[in-house]
Design an enzyme around this catalytic site. Structure first.
Site, PDB file in Angstrom:
ATOM      1  CD  GLU A   1      -3.094  -0.869   2.205  1.00 30.16           C
ATOM      2  OE1 GLU A   1      -2.922  -0.039   3.137  1.00 30.16           O
ATOM      3  OE2 GLU A   1      -4.118  -1.569   2.104  1.00 30.16           O
TER       4      GLU A   1
ATOM      5  CD  GLU B   1      -4.540  -5.608   3.238  1.00 29.06           C
ATOM      6  OE1 GLU B   1      -3.311  -5.808   3.087  1.00 29.06           O
ATOM      7  OE2 GLU B   1      -4.995  -4.717   3.977  1.00 29.06           O
TER       8      GLU B   1
HETATM    9  C1  IDC Z   1      -3.124  -4.047  10.235  1.00 32.10           C
HETATM   10  C2  IDC Z   1      -3.323  -5.232  11.140  1.00 32.10           C
HETATM   11  C3  IDC Z   1      -3.027  -4.840  12.573  1.00 32.10           C
HETATM   12  C4  IDC Z   1      -1.644  -4.238  12.628  1.00 32.10           C
HETATM   13  C5  IDC Z   1      -1.546  -3.071  11.654  1.00 32.10           C
HETATM   14  C6  IDC Z   1      -0.200  -2.402  11.651  1.00 32.10           C
HETATM   15  O1  IDC Z   1      -4.622  -5.730  10.990  1.00 32.10           O
HETATM   16  O2  IDC Z   1      -3.102  -5.965  13.427  1.00 32.10           O
HETATM   17  O3  IDC Z   1      -1.392  -3.775  13.926  1.00 32.10           O
HETATM   18  O4  IDC Z   1      -1.833  -3.538  10.345  1.00 32.10           O
HETATM   19  O5  IDC Z   1       0.687  -3.033  10.849  1.00 32.10           O
HETATM   20  C7  IDC Z   1      -4.132  -2.287   5.585  1.00 32.10           C
HETATM   21  C8  IDC Z   1      -2.776  -2.881   5.616  1.00 32.10           C
HETATM   22  C9  IDC Z   1      -2.664  -3.909   6.710  1.00 32.10           C
HETATM   23  C10 IDC Z   1      -3.465  -3.505   7.936  1.00 32.10           C
HETATM   24  C11 IDC Z   1      -4.933  -3.470   7.562  1.00 32.10           C
HETATM   25  C12 IDC Z   1      -5.881  -3.156   8.720  1.00 32.10           C
HETATM   26  O6  IDC Z   1      -2.359  -3.419   4.384  1.00 32.10           O
HETATM   27  O7  IDC Z   1      -1.298  -4.080   7.023  1.00 32.10           O
HETATM   28  O8  IDC Z   1      -3.276  -4.503   8.923  1.00 32.10           O
HETATM   29  N1  IDC Z   1      -5.105  -2.506   6.482  1.00 32.10           N
HETATM   30  O9  IDC Z   1      -5.599  -1.893   9.254  1.00 32.10           O
HETATM   31  N2  IDC Z   1      -4.598  -1.433   4.696  1.00 32.10           N
HETATM   32  C13 IDC Z   1      -5.829  -1.070   5.042  1.00 32.10           C
HETATM   33  C14 IDC Z   1      -6.178  -1.751   6.183  1.00 32.10           C
END
Ligand code: IDC
Length: 459
Positions: A285, A377
């Site tokens: 991302e 994702e």
């Molecule tokens: C989130 C995980 C969470 C973690 C966080 C930080 O669910 O447990 O603490 O990342 O790394 C994304 C990202 C993905 C995120 C997810 C939800 O690609 O890494 O995971 N998210 O926030 N993009 C939008 C949402």
């Protein structure tokens, strides 16, 4: 492409044209090739088969060397050679008068061992035969058989028009799950959970989320590379595609990790070049960064992958957390008007159903007519990964993706204590990934959606 070449060669032989279209190796032969397969695992233990093919000059005796990538992996007992382990280094030796000591050029020896492990059980990758690295391959592995699995049916994928297409050049949609960060949730990825994903969920795809920061790849490049390769193999063994996700997130500019990306992808692409099941996702991302900067990153990383693995599909992240720019007030037109200069690529779109709704769906509908899209994702919840599941928005999204044949992976196949996770907290401490009681609301919805028949076109 291996399979395609093999078929082409077969047809050509029938037509008497072998010399004109003899298959060319993607990876040059450099002496030996090793096929390593985990044939069984149980609590704390595993059994592996090792096939060594001598691609160099004939040898009268041989010594195979490799390193156990995880500190917890120990050789227990080996056969068809004399085995030993010192530290992480394992050797298997055969010397005259052993029955299998002599290996002519092209001949193979088959051996195996049992071992114990604690933590991860990644496959070794740095094999040597009499000191020569076994990176070689003369004509690749046998074609993937149509065993009814997603990879068996579809084979090596490629992009055709705006679609992902199979070996019959017909559009397919892959439906599957993303791991959580493998630095935190390795306990969730084992033989039992992968069996459940392949057989109960009937998933086509495992996305392997390898964070680069946040205690991820940057802290142990070799270790994380091995873990990713181990998961690629587990997916392959079950006929699932593996999407290798270089999970950049913070910082958002992928160029911050450009050197790491080149190192990582050179390694995984060389190691997995002959596999039909691998797809590369080069930047999860991008955020706080312009599309031209992302495009520049892509145009430096893609050639590194292509040099080792010329025919794999590569997915490129987009601006604004892979929102095609929409979350930054832009749109897909910045990509349509300034595409990455490469073929056989797709563009990433991500959504979280409770946060991203009609204007994002409109952008996807427009973009899908012009760009090959892959939803690598998405979540059924808010963009934080938590909050209430939005069933209505999720259903609208998945219906749209089905209609457009856009492939997807759901965040996450894990027991993280957050509503986006498919399993109840604590599930990965046990061995049950199959009963309905271990699923969250989101997991139950996704399992329902993913387990319906694929109807992959074969003609
Ligand atoms: C989130 C995980 C969470 C973690 C966080 C930080 O669910 O447990 O603490 O990342 O790394 C994304 C990202 C993905 C995120 C997810 C939800 O690609 O890494 O995971 N998210 O926030 N993009 C939008 C949402």
């Amino acid at each position: 492409m291996k399979r395609f070449l093999a078929l082409l060669a077969t047809c050509a032989t029938v037509l008497g044209l072998t010399a004109l279209v003899a298959p060319q190796p993607a990876v040059a032969a450099t002496g030996c090739r090793v096929d390593y397969t985990v044939t069984n695992t149980w609590q704390g233990g595993f059994q592996a088969a090792v096939k060594i093919t001598n691609l160099g000059a004939p040898v009268a005796g041989w010594k195979l060397g490799f390193a156990m990538p995880d500190a917890g992996q120990r050789l227990a007992q080996g056969w068809n050679a004399t085995w030993s382990q010192s530290g992480s280094a394992v050797t298997a030796t055969a010397a005259a008068p052993d029955w299998n000591a002599a290996l002519a050029t092209g001949a193979a020896a088959e051996l195996g061992f049992t071992g114990t492990f604690s933590g991860a059980n990644p496959a070794p990758s740095a094999f040597t035969l009499n000191g020569v690295p076994c990176t070689g391959s003369d004509d690749g592995p046998p074609p993937v058989g149509d065993d009814g699995t997603p990879v068996g049916i579809n084979g090596q994928l490629h992009v055709c028009g705006v679609n992902l297409c199979n070996q019959y050049d017909r559009p397919v949609q892959l439906r599957g799950m993303s791991t959580h960060g493998i630095q935190w949730f390795s306990q969730c990825y084992n033989a039992a959970s992968m069996d459940a994903l392949a057989h109960d969920w009937k998933a086509d795809l495992l996305r392997i989320a390898m964070y680069v920061q946040e205690d991820g790849y940057e802290t142990d490049p070799a270790g994380f590379t091995d873990r990713v390769n181990g998961l690629v193999d587990m997916a392959e063994d079950r006929g699932m595609y593996a999407l290798i996700d270089f999970h950049t997130l913070t910082p958002g500019d992928p160029n911050y990790n450009l050197d790491r990306a080149k190192t990582f992808f050179a390694s995984v692409a060389a190691r997995n070049a002959d596999k039909a099941n691998v797809i590369y996702e080069i930047a999860n991302e991008p955020n706080g960064v312009s599309w031209p900067a992302i495009k520049s990153y892509a145009e430096q990383v893609i050639p590194v992958i292509r040099a080792a693995d010329p025919d794999a599909v590569i997915v490129v992240g987009t601006r604004g957390w892979s929102s095609l720019g929409v979350s930054d007030g832009s749109s897909e037109s910045e990509i349509v008007n300034n595409r990455v200069n490469a073929t056989n690529i797709m563009y990433t779109f991500h959504f979280y159903a409770a946060s991203h709704k009609d204007n994002y769906r409109a952008a996807v509908s427009r973009a899908a007519a012009q760009l090959p899209l892959f939803v690598t994702e998405f979540g059924t919840v808010s963009a934080t990964g938590g909050g209430a599941m939005d069933r209505a928005s999720t259903t609208t999204w998945l219906d749209l993706l089905d209609q457009l044949k856009i492939s997807y992976a759901n965040w996450t196949y894990s027991d993280a204590p957050e509503s986006s996770a498919a399993f109840q907290p604590g599930t990965c401490d046990g061995g049950d990934y199959s009963s309905s009681g271990v699923l969250t609301e989101s997991g139950a919805l996704l399992k329902d959606r993913i387990s319906t028949p694929d109807h992959f076109p074969t003609g």
